[in-house]
Design a protein around this motif. Sequence first.
Motif, short mmCIF file in Angstrom:
data_model
loop_
_atom_site.label_atom_id
_atom_site.label_comp_id
_atom_site.label_asym_id
_atom_site.label_seq_id
_atom_site.Cartn_x
_atom_site.Cartn_y
_atom_site.Cartn_z
N UNK A 147 31.98 43.45 44.86
CA UNK A 147 31.02 43.67 45.99
C UNK A 147 30.84 45.25 45.74
N UNK A 148 31.88 45.68 46.37
CA UNK A 148 32.04 47.29 45.77
C UNK A 148 32.31 48.26 44.43
N UNK A 149 32.35 47.19 43.66
CA UNK A 149 31.94 48.08 42.26
C UNK A 149 30.78 47.48 41.59
N UNK A 150 30.36 46.87 42.66
CA UNK A 150 28.28 47.00 41.92
C UNK A 150 27.86 47.79 42.64
N UNK A 151 28.34 47.87 44.34
CA UNK A 151 27.23 48.73 44.21
C UNK A 151 27.75 49.50 44.14
N UNK A 152 29.24 50.35 43.39
CA UNK A 152 29.15 51.60 43.09
C UNK A 152 28.35 51.92 41.90
N UNK A 153 28.15 51.14 41.17
CA UNK A 153 27.53 50.48 39.62
C UNK A 153 26.24 51.35 40.18
N UNK A 154 25.56 50.27 41.52
CA UNK A 154 24.33 51.00 41.93
C UNK A 154 23.93 51.41 42.13
N UNK A 155 24.38 52.44 42.81
CA UNK A 155 24.46 54.39 43.37
C UNK A 155 24.43 55.13 42.63
N UNK A 156 25.51 55.33 40.72
CA UNK A 156 26.01 56.14 40.33
C UNK A 156 25.00 56.39 38.66
N UNK A 194 22.48 54.45 36.57
CA UNK A 194 20.71 52.53 36.14
C UNK A 194 21.56 52.04 34.61
N UNK A 195 20.68 51.16 34.26
CA UNK A 195 20.75 50.26 33.75
C UNK A 195 21.41 48.42 33.85
N UNK A 196 21.58 48.06 32.93
CA UNK A 196 22.55 46.72 33.35
C UNK A 196 24.02 47.20 33.24
N UNK A 197 24.50 45.81 34.22
CA UNK A 197 25.76 45.64 35.09
C UNK A 197 26.46 44.21 34.53
N UNK A 198 27.49 45.21 34.07
CA UNK A 198 28.53 43.68 33.90
C UNK A 198 29.50 43.37 35.19
N UNK A 199 29.56 41.85 34.59
CA UNK A 199 30.90 41.32 35.68
C UNK A 199 31.05 40.45 34.49
N UNK A 200 32.76 40.42 34.57
CA UNK A 200 33.31 39.23 33.62
C UNK A 200 34.69 39.03 34.66
N UNK A 201 34.94 37.93 34.15
CA UNK A 201 35.60 37.25 34.72
C UNK A 201 36.47 36.46 34.11
N UNK A 202 38.18 36.47 33.57
CA UNK A 202 39.31 36.11 32.89
C UNK A 202 40.11 35.82 33.41
N UNK A 215 41.58 38.61 35.95
CA UNK A 215 41.22 39.87 35.64
C UNK A 215 39.67 39.89 35.73
N UNK A 216 39.29 40.89 36.23
CA UNK A 216 37.90 41.50 36.70
C UNK A 216 37.64 42.59 36.53
N UNK A 217 36.59 42.49 35.23
CA UNK A 217 35.43 44.19 35.18
C UNK A 217 34.85 43.95 35.42
N UNK A 218 34.29 45.24 35.55
CA UNK A 218 32.24 45.46 36.34
C UNK A 218 32.66 46.32 35.23
N UNK A 219 30.89 46.77 34.84
CA UNK A 219 30.58 47.79 33.25
C UNK A 219 29.67 48.52 33.68
N UNK A 220 28.87 49.61 33.38
CA UNK A 220 27.45 50.06 33.29
C UNK A 220 27.47 51.15 32.14
N UNK A 221 26.20 51.86 32.30
CA UNK A 221 26.20 52.10 31.00
C UNK A 221 26.38 54.41 31.65
N UNK A 273 29.50 53.64 28.37
CA UNK A 273 29.33 53.39 29.60
C UNK A 273 31.10 53.25 29.91
N UNK A 274 31.15 53.03 30.83
CA UNK A 274 32.35 52.70 31.17
C UNK A 274 32.83 50.59 31.69
#
Length: 153
Positions: free
Chosen positions: A68-77, A79-87, A98-104, A142-143
């Motif tokens: 939630x924190x990382x997706x919120x950060x991605x939304x604030x900073x 634009x574009x799709x946000x990826x979430x991955x669990x491994x 492993x949890x990853x949150x990606x944005x452009x 992105x990152x």
Amino acid sequence: MCPLTPRNRTWVGSAGEVIGVIDGEGGCAEWVFPAAPDAVRTARSLVRGTLRGWDLDDIGDLAALLVSELVTNALRHATGPIGVRLVRRRAGPDGVLLVEVSDPLPTLPRTRVARPGDEDGRGLQLVASSARRWGTRPGEVGKTVWFELAVPE
């Protein structure tokens, strides 16, 4: 990338909440969300549900909070799709989620010390203090911000 095959590829989404794919088999799940406020709630719910299905209820709330924190950060900073991955990696005492949150947005985030009256600025501190390890990495576009949680035996 989660290994997707025609057998386990599923397009998910309702009212545009999820625009990507999910693969819940084999200890890997991945979603792509539009940059919309509902993404936070939907990501949190999908993370909890997936971890429940993997018998990882013990870390479901923490993983959902950090996502939630990382997706919120991605939304604030960004634009574009946000990826979430669990491994899920390894079983037993060395097990890791492993949890990853990606944005452009290519700019890597920085931790900062939030003052008591600040409304924001605590998300990365929360990740850093709660996760086993965490970090960032640039992507082709992105990152990605990632963290690891120990998987209980």
